[in-house]
Design a protein around this motif. Structure first.
Motif, PDB file in Angstrom:
ATOM      1  N   ASP A  54       0.884  -1.165   0.000  1.00 27.95           N
ATOM      2  CA  ASP A  54       0.000   0.000   0.000  1.00 27.95           C
ATOM      3  C   ASP A  54       0.920   1.213   0.000  1.00 27.95           C
ATOM      4  O   ASP A  54       1.777   1.343   0.882  1.00 27.95           O
ATOM      5  N   THR A  55       0.762   2.068  -0.980  1.00 25.31           N
ATOM      6  CA  THR A  55       1.672   3.211  -1.093  1.00 25.31           C
ATOM      7  C   THR A  55       1.625   4.122   0.137  1.00 25.31           C
ATOM      8  O   THR A  55       2.573   4.870   0.372  1.00 25.31           O
ATOM      9  N   SER A  56       0.579   4.025   0.945  1.00 23.29           N
ATOM     10  CA  SER A  56       0.506   4.848   2.157  1.00 23.29           C
ATOM     11  C   SER A  56       1.149   4.172   3.371  1.00 23.29           C
ATOM     12  O   SER A  56       1.194   4.756   4.451  1.00 23.29           O
ATOM     13  N   VAL A  57       1.646   2.954   3.194  1.00 21.66           N
ATOM     14  CA  VAL A  57       2.312   2.234   4.289  1.00 21.66           C
ATOM     15  C   VAL A  57       3.738   1.909   3.851  1.00 21.66           C
ATOM     16  O   VAL A  57       3.950   1.178   2.888  1.00 21.66           O
TER      17      VAL A  57
ATOM     18  N   PRO B 298       6.525  -4.191   0.590  1.00 24.42           N
ATOM     19  CA  PRO B 298       5.714  -5.344   1.005  1.00 24.42           C
ATOM     20  C   PRO B 298       5.767  -5.511   2.531  1.00 24.42           C
ATOM     21  O   PRO B 298       6.852  -5.541   3.121  1.00 24.42           O
ATOM     22  N   VAL B 299       4.595  -5.574   3.136  1.00 25.00           N
ATOM     23  CA  VAL B 299       4.488  -5.719   4.584  1.00 25.00           C
ATOM     24  C   VAL B 299       3.541  -6.862   4.919  1.00 25.00           C
ATOM     25  O   VAL B 299       2.737  -7.283   4.083  1.00 25.00           O
ATOM     26  N   VAL B 300       3.629  -7.345   6.140  1.00 26.87           N
ATOM     27  CA  VAL B 300       2.663  -8.324   6.631  1.00 26.87           C
ATOM     28  C   VAL B 300       1.344  -7.582   6.825  1.00 26.87           C
ATOM     29  O   VAL B 300       1.305  -6.517   7.463  1.00 26.87           O
ATOM     30  N   ARG B 301       0.307  -8.123   6.230  1.00 26.49           N
ATOM     31  CA  ARG B 301      -1.024  -7.490   6.254  1.00 26.49           C
ATOM     32  C   ARG B 301      -1.418  -7.125   7.689  1.00 26.49           C
ATOM     33  O   ARG B 301      -1.245  -7.909   8.616  1.00 26.49           O
ATOM     34  N   GLY B 302      -1.899  -5.898   7.856  1.00 28.28           N
ATOM     35  CA  GLY B 302      -2.354  -5.436   9.159  1.00 28.28           C
ATOM     36  C   GLY B 302      -1.243  -4.933  10.065  1.00 28.28           C
ATOM     37  O   GLY B 302      -1.498  -4.607  11.227  1.00 28.28           O
TER      38      GLY B 302
ATOM     39  N   ALA C  40       8.577  -7.043   4.869  1.00 21.69           N
ATOM     40  CA  ALA C  40       9.143  -8.371   4.621  1.00 21.69           C
ATOM     41  C   ALA C  40      10.659  -8.329   4.709  1.00 21.69           C
ATOM     42  O   ALA C  40      11.272  -9.216   5.321  1.00 21.69           O
ATOM     43  N   ASP C  41      11.293  -7.308   4.130  1.00 18.97           N
ATOM     44  CA  ASP C  41      12.755  -7.250   4.166  1.00 18.97           C
ATOM     45  C   ASP C  41      13.280  -7.050   5.583  1.00 18.97           C
ATOM     46  O   ASP C  41      14.324  -7.587   5.951  1.00 18.97           O
ATOM     47  N   PHE C  42      12.539  -6.320   6.422  1.00 14.61           N
ATOM     48  CA  PHE C  42      12.929  -6.153   7.814  1.00 14.61           C
ATOM     49  C   PHE C  42      12.921  -7.494   8.541  1.00 14.61           C
ATOM     50  O   PHE C  42      13.877  -7.844   9.254  1.00 14.61           O
ATOM     51  N   LEU C  43      11.852  -8.253   8.353  1.00 10.02           N
ATOM     52  CA  LEU C  43      11.748  -9.554   9.021  1.00 10.02           C
ATOM     53  C   LEU C  43      12.810 -10.519   8.527  1.00 10.02           C
ATOM     54  O   LEU C  43      13.432 -11.241   9.322  1.00 10.02           O
ATOM     55  N   LEU C  44      13.059 -10.531   7.222  1.00  9.02           N
ATOM     56  CA  LEU C  44      14.119 -11.390   6.693  1.00  9.02           C
ATOM     57  C   LEU C  44      15.469 -10.987   7.277  1.00  9.02           C
ATOM     58  O   LEU C  44      16.304 -11.846   7.584  1.00  9.02           O
TER      59      LEU C  44
ATOM     60  N   VAL D 217       6.246 -14.706   4.567  1.00  6.60           N
ATOM     61  CA  VAL D 217       7.383 -13.833   4.247  1.00  6.60           C
ATOM     62  C   VAL D 217       8.438 -14.623   3.479  1.00  6.60           C
ATOM     63  O   VAL D 217       8.965 -14.157   2.459  1.00  6.60           O
ATOM     64  N   PHE D 218       8.745 -15.819   3.933  1.00  4.68           N
ATOM     65  CA  PHE D 218       9.735 -16.651   3.238  1.00  4.68           C
ATOM     66  C   PHE D 218       9.226 -17.095   1.874  1.00  4.68           C
ATOM     67  O   PHE D 218       9.988 -17.122   0.903  1.00  4.68           O
ATOM     68  N   ALA D 219       7.947 -17.424   1.777  1.00  4.02           N
ATOM     69  CA  ALA D 219       7.380 -17.814   0.484  1.00  4.02           C
ATOM     70  C   ALA D 219       7.428 -16.650  -0.494  1.00  4.02           C
ATOM     71  O   ALA D 219       7.750 -16.831  -1.679  1.00  4.02           O
TER      72      ALA D 219
END
Length: 79
Positions: free
Chosen positions: A10-13, A18-22, A27-31, A58-60
């Protein structure tokens, strides 16, 4: 389960990363946490809004987006 159920943009987030929904957890932070040696238990304890399924997503996601990418290895001794 598909990663699309858990990963969104979402361009506002976070400028559309790419983030975990909600969440605002990219994703890159978690990796990066896993690359730094964190365990699943540590990540889940530190970020209780995550689920084991979200982490698998995230891994998928990472596996899919890097599947066809060329990886260029650089010799550490090369200038």
């Amino acid at each position: 389960m598909t990663w699309q159920d858990f990963i969104t943009t979402d361009t506002s987030v976070l400028a559309g990363k790419p983030v975990v929904r909600g969440t605002r957890l990219a994703a890159d932070f978690l990796l990066g946490l896993f690359a730094a040696g964190w365990t699943q238990e540590q990540v889940l304890a530190s970020y209780p809004q995550l689920t084991p399924e979200a982490l698998r997503a995230v891994f998928a996601y990472a596996a899919e987006v890097t599947h066809d990418e060329a990886i260029h290895l650089v010799n550490r001794g090369a200038a």
